[in-house]
Design an enzyme around this catalytic site. Structure first.
Site, PDB file in Angstrom:
ATOM      1  N   GLY A 265       0.818  -1.207   0.000  1.00 17.87           N
ATOM      2  CA  GLY A 265       0.000   0.000   0.000  1.00 17.87           C
ATOM      3  C   GLY A 265       0.850   1.254   0.000  1.00 17.87           C
ATOM      4  O   GLY A 265       0.653   2.166  -0.794  1.00 17.87           O
ATOM      5  N   ALA A 266       1.831   1.275   0.897  1.00 17.93           N
ATOM      6  CA  ALA A 266       2.637   2.479   1.054  1.00 17.93           C
ATOM      7  C   ALA A 266       3.857   2.142   1.885  1.00 17.93           C
ATOM      8  O   ALA A 266       3.965   1.031   2.406  1.00 17.93           O
ATOM      9  CB  ALA A 266       1.816   3.557   1.763  1.00 17.93           C
ATOM     10  N   MET A 267       4.774   3.116   1.992  1.00 13.54           N
ATOM     11  CA  MET A 267       6.014   2.859   2.721  1.00 13.54           C
ATOM     12  C   MET A 267       6.435   4.099   3.502  1.00 13.54           C
ATOM     13  O   MET A 267       6.452   5.201   2.969  1.00 13.54           O
ATOM     14  CB  MET A 267       7.097   2.430   1.718  1.00 13.54           C
ATOM     15  CG  MET A 267       8.453   2.180   2.330  1.00 13.54           C
ATOM     16  SD  MET A 267       8.407   0.801   3.506  1.00 13.54           S
ATOM     17  CE  MET A 267       9.675   1.318   4.644  1.00 13.54           C
ATOM     18  N   GLU A 268       6.832   3.845   4.746  1.00 15.90           N
ATOM     19  CA  GLU A 268       7.065   4.938   5.696  1.00 15.90           C
ATOM     20  C   GLU A 268       8.477   5.504   5.699  1.00 15.90           C
ATOM     21  O   GLU A 268       8.920   6.023   6.724  1.00 15.90           O
ATOM     22  CB  GLU A 268       6.728   4.426   7.102  1.00 15.90           C
ATOM     23  CG  GLU A 268       7.711   3.383   7.691  1.00 15.90           C
ATOM     24  CD  GLU A 268       7.322   1.933   7.471  1.00 15.90           C
ATOM     25  OE1 GLU A 268       6.562   1.649   6.530  1.00 15.90           O
ATOM     26  OE2 GLU A 268       7.784   1.075   8.247  1.00 15.90           O
ATOM     27  N   ASN A 269       9.231   5.447   4.576  1.00 16.68           N
ATOM     28  CA  ASN A 269      10.583   6.006   4.536  1.00 16.68           C
ATOM     29  C   ASN A 269      10.641   7.338   5.286  1.00 16.68           C
ATOM     30  O   ASN A 269       9.760   8.166   5.142  1.00 16.68           O
ATOM     31  CB  ASN A 269      10.976   6.274   3.085  1.00 16.68           C
ATOM     32  CG  ASN A 269      10.597   5.139   2.179  1.00 16.68           C
ATOM     33  OD1 ASN A 269      11.040   4.032   2.374  1.00 16.68           O
ATOM     34  ND2 ASN A 269       9.723   5.403   1.218  1.00 16.68           N
ATOM     35  N   HIS A 301      -1.358   5.786   9.108  1.00 11.76           N
ATOM     36  CA  HIS A 301      -0.468   4.666   9.437  1.00 11.76           C
ATOM     37  C   HIS A 301       0.994   4.996   9.103  1.00 11.76           C
ATOM     38  O   HIS A 301       1.870   4.863   9.961  1.00 11.76           O
ATOM     39  CB  HIS A 301      -0.930   3.430   8.666  1.00 11.76           C
ATOM     40  CG  HIS A 301      -0.106   2.207   8.891  1.00 11.76           C
ATOM     41  ND1 HIS A 301      -0.486   1.212   9.763  1.00 11.76           N
ATOM     42  CD2 HIS A 301       1.085   1.823   8.372  1.00 11.76           C
ATOM     43  CE1 HIS A 301       0.449   0.266   9.760  1.00 11.76           C
ATOM     44  NE2 HIS A 301       1.411   0.620   8.926  1.00 11.76           N
ATOM     45  N   GLU A 302       1.242   5.449   7.888  1.00 15.39           N
ATOM     46  CA  GLU A 302       2.631   5.721   7.497  1.00 15.39           C
ATOM     47  C   GLU A 302       3.198   6.883   8.310  1.00 15.39           C
ATOM     48  O   GLU A 302       4.353   6.853   8.724  1.00 15.39           O
ATOM     49  CB  GLU A 302       2.742   6.008   5.991  1.00 15.39           C
ATOM     50  CG  GLU A 302       2.179   4.927   5.078  1.00 15.39           C
ATOM     51  CD  GLU A 302       2.647   3.519   5.375  1.00 15.39           C
ATOM     52  OE1 GLU A 302       3.768   3.344   5.858  1.00 15.39           O
ATOM     53  OE2 GLU A 302       1.856   2.571   5.143  1.00 15.39           O
ATOM     54  N   HIS A 305       4.222   5.760  11.757  1.00 16.87           N
ATOM     55  CA  HIS A 305       5.481   5.002  11.778  1.00 16.87           C
ATOM     56  C   HIS A 305       6.681   5.897  12.120  1.00 16.87           C
ATOM     57  O   HIS A 305       7.720   5.399  12.531  1.00 16.87           O
ATOM     58  CB  HIS A 305       5.745   4.374  10.406  1.00 16.87           C
ATOM     59  CG  HIS A 305       5.232   2.971  10.250  1.00 16.87           C
ATOM     60  ND1 HIS A 305       5.410   1.993  11.199  1.00 16.87           N
ATOM     61  CD2 HIS A 305       4.569   2.368   9.221  1.00 16.87           C
ATOM     62  CE1 HIS A 305       4.876   0.862  10.768  1.00 16.87           C
ATOM     63  NE2 HIS A 305       4.352   1.055   9.576  1.00 16.87           N
ATOM     64  N   GLU A 324       4.585  -2.958  13.210  1.00 12.71           N
ATOM     65  CA  GLU A 324       3.360  -3.026  12.400  1.00 12.71           C
ATOM     66  C   GLU A 324       2.100  -3.233  13.245  1.00 12.71           C
ATOM     67  O   GLU A 324       1.099  -2.564  13.034  1.00 12.71           O
ATOM     68  CB  GLU A 324       3.481  -4.095  11.311  1.00 12.71           C
ATOM     69  CG  GLU A 324       4.553  -3.788  10.259  1.00 12.71           C
ATOM     70  CD  GLU A 324       4.378  -2.441   9.567  1.00 12.71           C
ATOM     71  OE1 GLU A 324       3.310  -1.809   9.691  1.00 12.71           O
ATOM     72  OE2 GLU A 324       5.335  -2.014   8.890  1.00 12.71           O
TER      73      GLU A 324
HETATM   74  N1  B3K Z   1       6.230  -1.047   6.052  1.00 10.32           N
HETATM   75  C1  B3K Z   1       5.593  -1.134   4.785  1.00 10.32           C
HETATM   76  C2  B3K Z   1       5.605  -2.511   4.206  1.00 10.32           C
HETATM   77  C3  B3K Z   1       6.787  -2.856   3.400  1.00 10.32           C
HETATM   78  C4  B3K Z   1       6.602  -4.188   2.734  1.00 10.32           C
HETATM   79  C5  B3K Z   1       7.820  -4.831   2.270  1.00 10.32           C
HETATM   80  N2  B3K Z   1       7.622  -6.060   1.531  1.00 10.32           N
HETATM   81  C6  B3K Z   1       4.192  -0.646   4.808  1.00 10.32           C
HETATM   82  C7  B3K Z   1       3.587  -0.445   6.125  1.00 10.32           C
HETATM   83  O1  B3K Z   1       3.232  -1.355   6.818  1.00 10.32           O
HETATM   84  O2  B3K Z   1       3.475   0.679   6.542  1.00 10.32           O
HETATM   85 ZN    ZN Z   2       3.154  -0.288   8.590  1.00 11.66          ZN
END
Ligand code: B3K
Ligand code: ZN
Length: 888
Positions: A265-269, A301-302, A305, A324
């Site tokens: 869905g998305a990524m919290e970089n 959510h992101e 994080h 998570e």
């Molecule tokens: N932390 C990412 C998930 C990354 C998945 C890698 N295969 C999204 C999330 O849970 O916010």
């Molecule tokens: Zn997450």
């Protein structure tokens, strides 16, 4: 394929070397990208004098490697397809410089650095950074990063990475550069880079300490109008985290980038979240209420994080639920606070039951903290996420909101800037509350959904009411025997007038617990159930109550109580705990469906219990209830849920029975349903607020019931709703209602919808999903045809999830007895695996519960799994799921 290696939690070892700073330089090109990585390396105490430095690397071309400025010769290091090893690195702090060449334009796995519609972007979690450069790619190696990006200025005018932009300028040959610096230490999985042609919506947020944060959402320019809701969601999340957890954003810039091709869905970089389009872009005309709600939840959510995941991260990937489970819990609470708590809880519990319970009862069952994995990507599961969130919720149930907050505060105080474990979280929660939760850690190590049985009895002479509880955790792969777990059971006792009785004291284990501590009456108490069997005795109970058990769904268990049908109807009508009111209806519906399934299998005539119809009618007519609650309460449990409760799952019988009940309810409640459709129309402009969404939810649910009858009047009604809709929520619901029954009307409506929306990629995905999940007979042929539709693309995960994922979620057609559904999936998994193993692996999971079906289906599904595992060049991702599914 090399023999896949299983990695075990018990083998965890701290790294021999730490990285203090990492300076990256990317020269982005069309043919190749050059990555230069300069790392300051410190030997850890564990390294001793002779530990080799082992770096991960995958799909990389090594150009050069230098230690303290001197290039290493061939014999001074070793490289294979997975690692680069320096056998005798210096014993004191040293500089390491590595140059690699990579080919993002060829990277279809969407992991590492890749291109999406012409733009560069990254996805590094869990182990994608090693596809960018050689690195100790593990979350307990945290370093400060800078990132310099060089690229063609016309093709890639926007250059982004984590942290703050500290320098930018032009270079020769039409190129330019940007230098980013992230002041916070982070693991490599939080690194991100984006380069491309993007526009941004800019806004700002003033934090609780008065700092001004610039917020930017980046998308291709034409999509910018669709980012308003995501920006609203981001600001709401920032404010909520300050108010509820005292957590403030820690940089002056927060970026979100939208890309169409993204595995998750998305990524919290850190400060540079990357999202797939569906979870950012919305307009009333093109997105449904469900999409709007998902955007709110995932943007939240992101963002959350940033503290739970980034500032405090995981020691190793086994601890994934630490960030998570906790962050899902936080986003659930955020959405509850902004919307309707009961409705959100019902949605979350339904998700757990529909997706997580089957996983917990199948060959892929694993604890929220798995003991081993082959590919970590396979463990971003509903168990780690959703059951993980339930485990976090139990701390809150035990300690209350303020106790939970104390635990969170202590967790950050102790661990800010660290990579930690689930035990650290548990210890912070317990220490902050001066408490112990015996057997609670079992939730982290035991798989399987506990079954809690409850037997109640009332003794009028002593005015005591007893609840005898017993628990059993079913065996799961590798865990034949289980220990009892700590299960918080929230209980209220309802008197004959429907009111909660005041609770004063409970005896258990020979000791008396006073329920109320401040003299105020208490109507719900939390029993601490931690042994195999335990009796709880309520004192001063003047009449036999009906117990309302597991209020708010206080633990992720299957409850098997001795409540009679009469008790359940009573709770459905009067429980003060709204969640349990809904639950009573669901328990009744599940029992009813199971008994009708048995009738169907014995070819008996199906008859719907009139009391059930009355119960549903009274909910529908109850104007004091929330409309979305009504919509949920009149919706039958899904087919999967019922199949999950059967000895041998019978998709045809369950499908037939669910349809029978649906139609029977539609016939018997016609007038009420029609009235609800009419009275819940509205001409107001679309607003994202609970009341409007609840109105639409009720109207759409009632319309689906009526349209299922396929009577001319109701087909007309659905067509009218379809044509007059001014928002996607109502338009799509009307389309779905119309497409329940095969025929010309359905075909015309689907075609009309496509013609209208063919230029809106996200709407076309919905159109795929609607057809894929259809229960019309023989749908596999239609889905097969859609694979070659010009709008379909096997390389785009969103489209794959809509069409192929959607199809696998439709029990009748995926499990078609001729095996056509299985054959379709088997073939497509192998095609997909060549393009994108993570996506292929998610699809192959649909086979994992093949043993639940009859012999014929078993043989057909097993044959596909066998065909898959024996395929040449299979990815580890698909191998792990397919081989575990086949294991005895
Ligand atoms: N932390 C990412 C998930 C990354 C998945 C890698 N295969 C999204 C999330 O849970 O916010
Ligand atoms: Zn997450």
């Amino acid at each position: 394929m090399d023999v896949p290696k299983e990695i075990f939690l018990k083998d965890y070892k701290a790294p021999d070397y730490y990285f203090d700073t990492v300076d990256l330089q990317f020269q982005l090109g069309e043919e190749k990208t050059i990555v230069t990585s300069k790392i300051v390396v410190s030997p850890g105490v564990e390294a001793g004098i002779s530990a080799p430095l082992v770096l991960h690397g995958h799909d990389l071309k090594l150009i050069s490697i230098k230690v303290n400025g001197t290039e290493l010769k061939g014999e001074e290091y070793k490289v294979n397809s997975r690692h680069l090893m320096l056998s005798t690195p210096p014993a004191v702090v040293f500089n390491l410089e590595i140059v690699t060449e990579i080919y993002p334009q060829l990277n279809t796995s969407l992991e590492g650095l890749y291109k999406s519609t012409g733009n560069f972007c990254t996805q590094c979690e869990a182990e994608g950074f090693r596809k960018i450069t050689y690195f100790q790619d593990r979350p307990d190696v945290m370093a400060k990063y800078t990132c310099r990006i060089e690229a063609d200025k016309t093709l890639y005018p926007v250059l982004l990475s984590n942290g703050n932009l500290i320098e930018q300028g032009d270079l020769e040959g039409g190129k330019h550069y940007a230098l980013w610096e992230d002041p916070f230490k982070k693991p490599s999985y939080l690194f991100a880079l984006v380069a491309g042609q993007l526009g941004c919506r800019e806004d700002s947020f003033v934090t609780c300490s008065g700092r001004n944060v610039t917020l930017r959402i980046w998308t291709p320019a034409q999509d910018l109008p669709k980012t308003a809701h995501a920006m609203y969601s981001l600001k709401a999340a920032m404010k909520w985290d300050e108010e509820v957890f005292g957590l403030e954003y820690d940089l002056d810039l927060f970026n979100i980038v939208v890309v169409p091709d993204f595995n998750m869905g998305a990524m919290e970089n850190k400060s540079l979240n990357i999202f797939q389009s569906r979870l950012v872009l919305a307009s009333p005309e093109t997105a449904t209420d469900g999409d709007y709600a998902a955007i709110l939840g995932v943007v939240g959510h992101e963002y959350f994080h940033n503290w739970t995941g980034n500032r405090v991260t995981c020691r190793d990937w086994f601890q994934l639920t630490l960030k998570e489970g906790l962050t899902v819990f936080r986003d659930q609470e955020f959405s509850s606070d902004l919307g309707c708590r009961t409705v959100k809880r019902i949605a979350d519990v339904s998700k757990l039951r529909i997706y997580q319970f089957p996983q917990d009862a199948g060959p892929m069952a694993h604890p929220i903290r798995p003991h081993s994995y082959i590919k970590m990507d396979n463990f971003y599961t509903v168990t780690v996420y959703e059951k993980g969130a339930e485990v976090v919720r139990m701390y809150k149930t035990m300690f209350g909101a303020s106790g939970f907050r104390k635990g969170m505060d202590l967790y950050f105080k102790r661990h800010d800037g660290q990579a930690v474990t689930c035990e650290d979280f548990y210890a912070a929660m317990c220490d902050a509350n001066n408490a112990q939760l015996p057997n609670f850690l079992q939730w982290y190590s035991q798989a399987g959904t506990p079954i809690v049985k409850v037997a109640s009895s009332y003794d009028p002479s002593s005015q005591t009411f007893s609840l005898k509880l017993s628990q059993e955790v079913p065996p799961t792969p590798g865990q034949p025997v289980k220990e009892p777990m700590f299960i918080p059971v929230a209980v209220g006792l309802v008197d004959s007038t429907g009111k909660d009785m005041p609770l004063t004291s409970v005896y258990s284990d020979g000791s008396l617990q006073t329920v109320s501590t401040d003299g105020q009456p208490v109507f719900t108490t939390v029993l601490q159930f931690k042994k195999k069997e335990e009796e709880f005795m309520f004192k001063n109970i003047p009449e036999r109550p009906v117990p309302s058990l597991l209020r708010g769904y206080s633990a992720p268990v299957r409850l098997d109580s001795d409540l009679s049908e009469g008790d359940l109807f009573f709770l459905l009508a009067s429980d003060s705990d709204e969640f349990n009111r809904w639950e009573a209806g669901q328990v009744l519906a599940r029992k009813l469906m199971l008994s009708l399934v048995a009738d169907f299998q014995q070819q008996k005539t199906l008859v719907l219990n009139p009391k059930f119809v009355d119960g549903i009618r009274s909910i529908l007519r109850n104007t004091s209830l929330d409309k979305e609650f009504i919509a949920k309460a009149i919706t039958l449990p899904g087919q999967g849920e019922i199949m999950d409760m059967m000895e041998v799952a019978d998709p045809d019988a369950v499908h037939a029975v669910r349809n029978f009940i649906k139609k029977e309810l539609a016939v018997q409640l016609k007038d009420d349903l029609l009235a609800a459709v009419k009275s819940n129309r509205s001409s107001e402009a679309y607003t994202f607020n609970h009341d409007s969404m609840a109105r639409r939810a009720l109207k759409n649910t009632c319309l689906a019931y009526l349209a299922s009858l396929n009577e001319p009047d109701f087909v007309e009604l659905a067509l009218h709703e379809y044509k007059s809709a001014t928002n996607m929520t109502e338009q799509f619901a009307a389309l779905a209602a119309l497409s329940q029954n095969p025929g010309q009307v359905r075909d015309d409506a689907l075609l009309d919808f496509y013609n209208k929306w063919q230029h809106e990629y996200l709407v076309v995905s919905k159109w795929f999903a609607l057809q894929a999940t259809s229960e019309i007979p023989g749908n596999v042929a239609n889905v097969q045809k859609l694979l070659s539709h010009p709008a379909f693309d096997l390389r785009n995960p969103n489209k794959v999830y809509s069409l192929i994922g959607g199809f696998c979620g439709s029990p009748v057609n995926f499990h078609a007895k001729d095996g056509s559904g299985y054959k379709f999936l088997g073939e497509i998994v192998l095609q997909l695996d060549k393009i994108n193993p993570q996506v292929a692996s998610r699809m192959v999971s649909a086979f994992s519960r093949w043993r639940r079906y009859d012999k014929t289906r078993q043989a057909l599904a097993k044959a596909q799994l066998e065909m898959i595992v024996s395929a040449n060049g299979l990815s580890e991702n698909v191998f792990e799921i397919a081989s575990k599914s086949l294991a005895d």
